[in-house]
Design an enzyme around this catalytic site. Structure first.
Site, PDB file in Angstrom:
ATOM      1  N   HIS A 120       0.846  -1.192   0.000  1.00 34.15           N
ATOM      2  CA  HIS A 120       0.000   0.000   0.000  1.00 34.15           C
ATOM      3  C   HIS A 120       0.876   1.234   0.000  1.00 34.15           C
ATOM      4  O   HIS A 120       1.782   1.358   0.820  1.00 34.15           O
ATOM      5  CB  HIS A 120      -0.913   0.032   1.234  1.00 34.15           C
ATOM      6  CG  HIS A 120      -1.803   1.231   1.245  1.00 34.15           C
ATOM      7  ND1 HIS A 120      -3.021   1.242   0.607  1.00 34.15           N
ATOM      8  CD2 HIS A 120      -1.630   2.468   1.751  1.00 34.15           C
ATOM      9  CE1 HIS A 120      -3.573   2.437   0.740  1.00 34.15           C
ATOM     10  NE2 HIS A 120      -2.747   3.202   1.428  1.00 34.15           N
ATOM     11  N   ASP A 134     -15.149   2.954   7.134  1.00 35.91           N
ATOM     12  CA  ASP A 134     -14.086   3.807   6.596  1.00 35.91           C
ATOM     13  C   ASP A 134     -14.538   4.535   5.344  1.00 35.91           C
ATOM     14  O   ASP A 134     -14.201   5.703   5.134  1.00 35.91           O
ATOM     15  CB  ASP A 134     -12.829   2.993   6.295  1.00 35.91           C
ATOM     16  CG  ASP A 134     -11.772   3.892   5.650  1.00 35.91           C
ATOM     17  OD1 ASP A 134     -11.309   4.813   6.341  1.00 35.91           O
ATOM     18  OD2 ASP A 134     -11.462   3.701   4.463  1.00 35.91           O
ATOM     19  N   ARG A 186     -14.245  13.010   6.090  1.00 36.34           N
ATOM     20  CA  ARG A 186     -12.966  13.684   6.400  1.00 36.34           C
ATOM     21  C   ARG A 186     -12.494  14.526   5.226  1.00 36.34           C
ATOM     22  O   ARG A 186     -11.922  15.600   5.399  1.00 36.34           O
ATOM     23  CB  ARG A 186     -11.908  12.628   6.758  1.00 36.34           C
ATOM     24  CG  ARG A 186     -12.161  11.985   8.111  1.00 36.34           C
ATOM     25  CD  ARG A 186     -11.285  10.756   8.292  1.00 36.34           C
ATOM     26  NE  ARG A 186      -9.894  11.038   8.089  1.00 36.34           N
ATOM     27  CZ  ARG A 186      -9.028  10.210   7.507  1.00 36.34           C
ATOM     28  NH1 ARG A 186      -9.413   9.029   7.087  1.00 36.34           N
ATOM     29  NH2 ARG A 186      -7.780  10.547   7.365  1.00 36.34           N
ATOM     30  N   SER A 238      -7.613   4.139   8.921  1.00 38.68           N
ATOM     31  CA  SER A 238      -8.313   4.033   7.637  1.00 38.68           C
ATOM     32  C   SER A 238      -7.605   3.024   6.729  1.00 38.68           C
ATOM     33  O   SER A 238      -8.224   2.095   6.189  1.00 38.68           O
ATOM     34  CB  SER A 238      -8.338   5.430   6.990  1.00 38.68           C
ATOM     35  OG  SER A 238      -8.711   5.361   5.644  1.00 38.68           O
ATOM     36  N   LYS A 242      -8.708  -1.434   6.126  1.00 38.90           N
ATOM     37  CA  LYS A 242      -8.972  -2.050   4.819  1.00 38.90           C
ATOM     38  C   LYS A 242      -7.992  -3.196   4.557  1.00 38.90           C
ATOM     39  O   LYS A 242      -8.364  -4.244   4.031  1.00 38.90           O
ATOM     40  CB  LYS A 242      -8.876  -0.985   3.721  1.00 38.90           C
ATOM     41  CG  LYS A 242     -10.075  -0.042   3.714  1.00 38.90           C
ATOM     42  CD  LYS A 242      -9.922   1.114   2.757  1.00 38.90           C
ATOM     43  CE  LYS A 242      -8.954   2.151   3.276  1.00 38.90           C
ATOM     44  NZ  LYS A 242      -9.043   3.474   2.674  1.00 38.90           N
TER      45      LYS A 242
END
Ligand code: URA
Length: 432
Positions: free
Chosen positions: A87, A166, A173, A188, A192
């Site tokens: 990620h 989320d 947000r 967040s 995931k």
């Protein structure tokens, strides 16, 4: 109406006054917000209190767990291969997923890369791949599993069932100035990734003008928080902190980045893109229990093994790996006004220019232009010649050139010699 054990205003007041929330308060507020019992304006006040007053490690872990519990958890334990995912916290010209997923899969590790779309100045992996004719981002869970077993690499959209809390919270947000909070970003991302069920995870935490985290200390805090959350959840997690002061490679924009990724898969491409792809692949393979020397990983790019997996990965999702990529209708060169060495090229400015040319969107439902973006002819450290192009801007809609050009005002410096060039390494730190 079921009886609610807490009052949202009490929870907001507690965080506003700098107190730690209890496990039961965290579980309730995340769940009640997902159910629509806690109103958007109440969650908006709570996230602002979190941004200003922070959360303890215990609160962050509980908040992450509550977001995971809001939806489904995937399970890859039935696959015959180990799994590893990567990620990136988002940058400019960050096309690394495209060569990385097939590269790692070519060593027998399954890569379930559930990705997103770009918003603002950062590009999204799905938008890039959608410039390949026929390719589709949406897969069912069964299709995802079958492709992981067969091809080994999947890049697809995260389904709506994964961490729905989320999804709702991130949209809130985004419009309330509460994105830039270490506890909220860490929970967040990791909710995931943990719900996705990967066995190993490598985080590429970007630092610099083109990243969420502009300084090394905050990036390190975010990385440490995410690594701890991953490890506590049984995911073998490491983080690399990598530079995002200047764009990665020589392209920012959807089809332009696919083309550059194909160069990397053909054994060429810019050195920084190749080096980061290899560094992340080495970490993913080690995390998945298949430690592989760097030279062997590089060889799989050069000898076509990764490219063969790429072709299968694209074809499995309806894409034609041989189809010509879309090209923008209009181009404009941006030339250097003096000769010397390029000392700086600002990632944020290039990202905004690509976005304004049509590579990104300003509303979630907007279409992106496949061919739009910025081509970079000179990277920091390379010689510049007065009157020669530094950049080429690409778009289908030439009325966008002026605003893109404006975003690039002051975006680079030319020095007399290479002494003024920032020579920071690409990988700034590693946390495991
Ligand atoms: N990416 C995410 O998924 N969440 C954040 O909060 C920031 C970046």
């Amino acid at each position: 109406m079921p009886h609610e054990p807490f009052d949202a205003v009490d929870v907001i007041r507690a965080k506003r006054d700098g107190l730690a929330l209890s496990d039961a308060q965290v579980d309730w507020v995340v769940d009640a917000y997902t159910r629509g019992v806690v109103a958007e304006e109440q969650m908006s006040a709570l996230t602002m209190a979190v941004l200003l007053n922070g959360m303890s490690r215990v609160e962050i872990a509980r908040w992450t767990g509550a977001m995971i519990a809001s939806g489904e958890r995937m399970d890859f334990s039935g696959l015959s291969r180990p799994t590893a995912d990567k990620h990136s916290t988002g940058g400019v010209g960050d096309k690394i997923t495209l060569p990385l997923a097939p590269l790692v899969a070519s060593f027998g590790v399954a890569v379930p890369q559930l990705s997103g779309r770009g918003l603002g100045h950062t590009g999204g992996t799905l938008d890039k791949l959608e410039s390949i004719p026929g390719w589709r981002a949406a897969l069912t869970n069964d299709e995802l599993m079958a492709q992981l077993e067969d091809v080994g690499a999947v890049v697809c959209a995260a389904g709506a069932g994964l961490a729905p809390a989320d999804r709702k919270l991130y949209a809130l947000r985004d419009v309330t100035g509460t994105v830039e909070s270490v506890p909220l970003i860490a929970s967040s991302i990791m909710s995931k990734k943990i719900a996705e069920g990967t066995g190993a995870l490598v985080l590429d935490v970007k630092v610099g003008s083109g990243a969420f985290m502009k300084d090394l200390a905050t990036a390190r805090e975010l990385a440490r928080t995410m690594v701890d959350l991953g490890m506590d959840a049984g995911v073998r997690t490491v983080a690399l902190l990598t530079g995002m002061a200047t764009p990665l490679g020589r392209t920012a924009g959807n089809a332009l980045e696919v083309r550059e990724s194909l160069e990397v898969l053909a054994g060429g491409g810019p050195d920084d893109v190749v080096d980061l792809t290899v560094a992340l692949a080495v970490e993913m393979l080690a995390g998945a229990g298949r430690p592989t020397p760097e030279a062997e990983v590089r060889a799989a790019l050069a000898d076509g093994r990764a490219a063969a997996t790429w072709r299968r990965m694209i074809a499995a999702q309806g894409g034609d790996p041989d189809a010509p990529l879309p090209v923008a209708r209009e181009r404009l060169d941006v030339v250097a006004d003096r000769s010397g060495v390029l000392a700086r090229l600002d990632a944020f400015a290039v990202g905004v220019a690509a976005w304004r040319l049509g590579a990104g969107r300003s509303r979630r439902d907007e279409a992106v232009q496949a061919g739009a973006g910025v081509e970079i002819h000179v990277r920091p450290g390379e010689p510049v010649e007065a009157g020669r192009p530094l950049l080429t801007l690409h778009t289908d809609t030439p009325e966008r050139f002026d605003r893109a050009r404006a975003a690039l005002d002051g975006a680079w410096d030319v020095a007399d010699d290479a002494g003024a060039v920032d020579a920071a390494p690409l990988v700034l730190d590693r946390l495991g």
